[in-house]
Design a protein around this motif. Structure first.
Motif, PDB file in Angstrom:
ATOM      1  N   TYR A   7       0.829  -1.205   0.000  1.00 17.26           N
ATOM      2  CA  TYR A   7       0.000   0.000   0.000  1.00 17.26           C
ATOM      3  C   TYR A   7       0.864   1.257   0.000  1.00 17.26           C
ATOM      4  CZ  TYR A   7       0.900   0.479   5.065  1.00 17.26           C
ATOM      5  OH  TYR A   7       1.499   0.628   6.291  1.00 17.26           O
ATOM      6  N   SER A  18      -3.606   7.181   4.030  1.00 15.36           N
ATOM      7  CA  SER A  18      -3.627   6.129   3.020  1.00 15.36           C
ATOM      8  C   SER A  18      -5.068   5.877   2.616  1.00 15.36           C
ATOM      9  CB  SER A  18      -3.005   4.833   3.559  1.00 15.36           C
ATOM     10  OG  SER A  18      -3.090   3.796   2.580  1.00 15.36           O
ATOM     11  N   ASN A  19      -5.310   5.736   1.321  1.00 13.47           N
ATOM     12  CA  ASN A  19      -6.679   5.450   0.873  1.00 13.47           C
ATOM     13  C   ASN A  19      -6.959   3.956   0.783  1.00 13.47           C
ATOM     14  OD1 ASN A  19      -4.930   5.141  -1.280  1.00 13.47           O
ATOM     15  ND2 ASN A  19      -6.428   5.763  -2.814  1.00 13.47           N
ATOM     16  N   GLU A  20      -5.899   3.120   0.930  1.00 11.17           N
ATOM     17  CA  GLU A  20      -6.051   1.671   0.972  1.00 11.17           C
ATOM     18  C   GLU A  20      -5.014   1.135   1.945  1.00 11.17           C
ATOM     19  OE1 GLU A  20      -7.826   0.191  -3.282  1.00 11.17           O
ATOM     20  OE2 GLU A  20      -5.656   0.550  -3.182  1.00 11.17           O
ATOM     21  N   TYR A  21      -5.352   1.144   3.228  1.00 11.67           N
ATOM     22  CA  TYR A  21      -4.393   0.797   4.273  1.00 11.67           C
ATOM     23  C   TYR A  21      -4.193  -0.705   4.351  1.00 11.67           C
ATOM     24  CZ  TYR A  21      -2.000   1.335   8.784  1.00 11.67           C
ATOM     25  OH  TYR A  21      -1.069   1.350   9.791  1.00 11.67           O
ATOM     26  N   ALA A  80      -4.778  -3.588  -1.149  1.00  8.73           N
ATOM     27  CA  ALA A  80      -5.936  -3.225  -1.950  1.00  8.73           C
ATOM     28  C   ALA A  80      -7.213  -3.597  -1.204  1.00  8.73           C
ATOM     29  CB  ALA A  80      -5.882  -3.941  -3.300  1.00  8.73           C
ATOM     30  N   ASP A  81      -8.219  -2.771  -1.362  1.00 13.56           N
ATOM     31  CA  ASP A  81      -9.505  -2.937  -0.674  1.00 13.56           C
ATOM     32  C   ASP A  81      -9.415  -2.606   0.810  1.00 13.56           C
ATOM     33  OD1 ASP A  81     -10.659  -3.845  -3.078  1.00 13.56           O
ATOM     34  OD2 ASP A  81     -10.028  -5.904  -2.645  1.00 13.56           O
ATOM     35  N   GLY A  82      -8.261  -2.095   1.266  1.00 15.76           N
ATOM     36  CA  GLY A  82      -8.146  -1.666   2.652  1.00 15.76           C
ATOM     37  C   GLY A  82      -8.892  -0.365   2.886  1.00 15.76           C
ATOM     38  N   SER A 126      -9.709   3.605   4.291  1.00 11.60           N
ATOM     39  CA  SER A 126      -8.999   4.873   4.391  1.00 11.60           C
ATOM     40  C   SER A 126      -8.415   4.981   5.794  1.00 11.60           C
ATOM     41  CB  SER A 126      -9.946   6.045   4.127  1.00 11.60           C
ATOM     42  OG  SER A 126     -10.435   6.000   2.806  1.00 11.60           O
ATOM     43  N   SER A 174     -13.158   1.774   9.029  1.00 15.64           N
ATOM     44  CA  SER A 174     -13.669   0.401   8.998  1.00 15.64           C
ATOM     45  C   SER A 174     -13.828  -0.095  10.424  1.00 15.64           C
ATOM     46  CB  SER A 174     -12.708  -0.512   8.236  1.00 15.64           C
ATOM     47  OG  SER A 174     -13.124  -1.862   8.284  1.00 15.64           O
TER      48      SER A 174
END
Length: 231
Positions: free
Chosen positions: A120, A139-142, A145-147, A149, A178
């Motif tokens: 990432y 980070s927009n995908e921590y 991928a699919d992580g 923000s 999340s």
């Protein structure tokens, strides 16, 4: 089979070539570092299952304030993951001499043994005033991928007594978009650290108290000892 992606190999080759080239070019500085630590703590959480870590990297900086570098460490996430490789580029501007500076950086976190599942990007901006630093990582995908923000505001202070010792303190707040991302009922937490570094026999010996508010044995407050060398 080589587990490093082609892009990573090209980046490392370019950085190494620049590192060698910089030794004879004015306005360019290169520095390498290596360390042995009793634990690798990242934002208060052990990345090695509370086991020791061997770490190292090198940086190349220009008089203009731009720099690139790479850093690596062993990790243990109770999976096939065994290595973290960071690639980064940054810029820092001396606004008022060395008293006040602003900085920005881009960091690529790679976990080669996992393919690209956990890889990432993070973006960081910061302000340094005298001995204090303030910043924000995003980070927009921590963690892959699919992580979610992710936001990480932080503040730190440091102080150095000539060449005898230095003290640093840091507080940060991790927040993910999340629910339960950091554990049951945990979508955010605070981490803190306090460290003292003493030069001994041309080595930097650092003792740190690190931990977080997470209810996790690998994130409890604990003492970490590390021995490092820069050259």
């Amino acid at each position: 089979m080589n587990t490093l992606p082609k892009l990573v190999r090209l980046y490392l080759t370019a950085v190494f070539a620049f590192f060698v080239f910089s030794q004879s070019v004015n306005g360019v500085e290169a520095e390498a570092n290596v360390a042995l630590s009793s634990d690798y703590s990242f934002r208060g959480v052990s990345q090695t299952g509370l086991d020791p870590a061997i770490q190292g990297g090198f940086d190349i900086s220009l008089d203009s304030g731009f720099s690139i570098g790479t850093w690596a460490s062993n990790v243990n996430f109770n999976s096939a993951t065994s290595m973290e490789l960071d690639l980064y580029a940054s810029w820092e501007s001396d606004t008022i001499g060395e008293l006040f500076t602003v900085s920005a950086s881009i960091i690529r976190f790679e976990y080669p043994t996992e393919g690209d599942i956990l890889d990432y990007m993070e973006y960081s901006i910061g302000v340094n005033f005298w001995n204090a630093s303030f910043g924000l990582n995003f980070s927009n995908e921590y963690f892959g991928a699919d992580g979610p923000s992710f936001f990480y505001p932080f503040v730190g202070v440091s102080w150095e007594q000539d060449d005898q010792f230095s003290v640093a303190a840091h507080i940060g707040w991790s927040s993910a978009d999340s629910e339960n991302f950091f554990g049951p009922g945990e979508d955010s937490y605070m981490d803190a650290s306090l460290s003292i570094t003493v030069p001994i026999a041309e080595l930097d010996v650092t003792g740190s108290l690190v931990g977080s508010t997470l209810d996790d044995p690998s994130a409890e407050f604990r003492f970490i000892l590390s021995i490092g060398k820069s050259f």
